[in-house]
Structure formats: structure tokens, C-alpha cells
Write a protein that holds these residues in place. Structure first.
Motif, mmCIF file in Angstrom:
data_model
loop_
_atom_site.group_PDB
_atom_site.id
_atom_site.type_symbol
_atom_site.label_atom_id
_atom_site.label_comp_id
_atom_site.label_asym_id
_atom_site.label_seq_id
_atom_site.Cartn_x
_atom_site.Cartn_y
_atom_site.Cartn_z
ATOM 1 N N HIS A 100 0.829 -1.206 0.000
ATOM 2 C CA HIS A 100 0.000 0.000 0.000
ATOM 3 C C HIS A 100 0.865 1.258 0.000
ATOM 4 N N LYS A 133 -8.262 6.220 0.980
ATOM 5 C CA LYS A 133 -9.035 5.893 2.171
ATOM 6 C C LYS A 133 -10.510 6.236 1.977
ATOM 7 N N CYS A 163 -11.943 4.109 -1.385
ATOM 8 C CA CYS A 163 -11.803 2.650 -1.385
ATOM 9 C C CYS A 163 -12.050 2.030 -0.014
ATOM 10 N N GLY A 164 -11.502 2.627 1.030
ATOM 11 C CA GLY A 164 -11.590 2.032 2.352
ATOM 12 C C GLY A 164 -12.892 2.281 3.077
ATOM 13 N N THR A 222 -7.833 2.158 7.361
ATOM 14 C CA THR A 222 -7.126 0.887 7.131
ATOM 15 C C THR A 222 -6.583 0.250 8.393
ATOM 16 N N GLN A 265 -10.250 -7.758 4.432
ATOM 17 C CA GLN A 265 -10.679 -6.404 4.071
ATOM 18 C C GLN A 265 -9.547 -5.646 3.393
ATOM 19 N N TYR A 323 -9.422 -3.854 -0.161
ATOM 20 C CA TYR A 323 -8.987 -2.455 -0.237
ATOM 21 C C TYR A 323 -7.872 -2.293 -1.272
#
Length: 153
Positions: free
Chosen positions: A48, A72, A75-76, A116, A123, A127
Motif C-alpha cells: 500500500h 481511504k 476505497c476504504g 485501514t 478487508q 482495499y
């Protein structure tokens, strides 16, 4: 204050943890959580951060921290909102009503709205898949493809 997390899976690990606790000065706070839910892996975290550096180097439209906030938010947050009613409620009450630019600032340091850090391995895989798609399609980034792609596909 230092936060230390122990995942105890064997009797030997339990004994070492008990020894550690017996040496702590009082008072201290302890938290106990049943089960051994797997947190995101170090390789996932490293990938990441590598991707964020790569996109910021290739596309100067945003800083690395701004790309982090974009990832974040786009996507998160959807992953965590779908997975947790508590997270969805907090996000919807505190962040969702804000203008887009303010939401991005909430995702970035120093505010750093949690996304995250609490994700499970599964997850985080989802992500990373979403981040890869976003950074390559929306920002034209060419991202490192790890040999072992299990942690994001």
C-alpha cells in the motif's frame, strides 16, 4: 503511551504473555478480545505504501498524503461502512455531511480518520484491489506488481 497487541495461539505464547504482564507496573489498562482475527499483513501494508509513493512520483497532481486520503475515502470507507454498523453510523454522522474537500482533509494526517488500521487481512485485500484499480484508471499510475499477489486479489 505504548500500545502492544499480543495474539495468543499456543500455551507457550500464553506463558510468555503472562510473564510480560507480571512485570508491568501498576496501574495499567488491559483489553481482552476473544478469537484470533487476523489483522492486515506487513506485506499488504508495505505494498500500500509503495503504491502511494509510486503514484505521487508519477502524477504530481496530489501529494503522497493526499493520494492516501483519496484512497481511504474512495476505497476504504465503503468497505468499512458495509462491514460495520458502528463504523457506518460514526462516519455518516461525523464525516458524510461534510464537503468533499473537508472529507479528504479528515482522511489525511494530522486528523487521520481511521480506515485501514482496523482492517482485517481479507478487508485489506479488497482495499488493495480497489486502490490498484483507482490509481491505475483514474491517475494513470504504473504500480509494482508483487510476485505473490494473494494479498490483494
Amino acid at each position: 503511551m505504548t500500545k502492544k497487541t499480543w495474539v495468543i495461539k499456543t500455551d507457550d505464547q500464553r506463558l510468555r504473555h503472562m510473564s510480560y504482564l507480571s512485570q508491568k507496573e501498576l496501574p495499567y489498562t488491559a483489553t481482552d478480545k476473544e478469537g484470533a482475527e487476523k489483522d492486515k499483513s506487513t506485506p499488504q501494508n508495505s505494498l500500500h505504501h509503495k503504491w502511494l509513493t509510486e503514484v505521487a512520483t508519477q502524477n504530481k497532481q496530489h501529494t503522497r498524503e493526499q493520494y492516501r486520503g483519496i484512497c481511504k475515502l474512495h476505497c476504504g470507507v465503503p468497505i468499512l461502512r458495509a462491514a460495520s454498523e458502528e463504523y457506518r453510523e460514526a462516519y455518516d454522522r461525523l464525516v458524510k455531511p461534510l464537503p468533499y474537500e473537508v472529507k479528504l482533509k479528515y482522511m489525511e494526517a494530522p486528523l487521520d480518520f481511521p480506515v485501514t488500521r482496523g482492517m482485517t487481512d481479507e478487508q485489506m485485500s479488497e482495499y488493495l484491489h480497489e486502490v490498484h484499480t483507482l490509481l491505475t484508471t483514474e491517475f494513470g499510475a504504473v504500480l509494482t506488481q508483487p510476485k505473490d499477489r494473494w494479498f490483494y486479489e
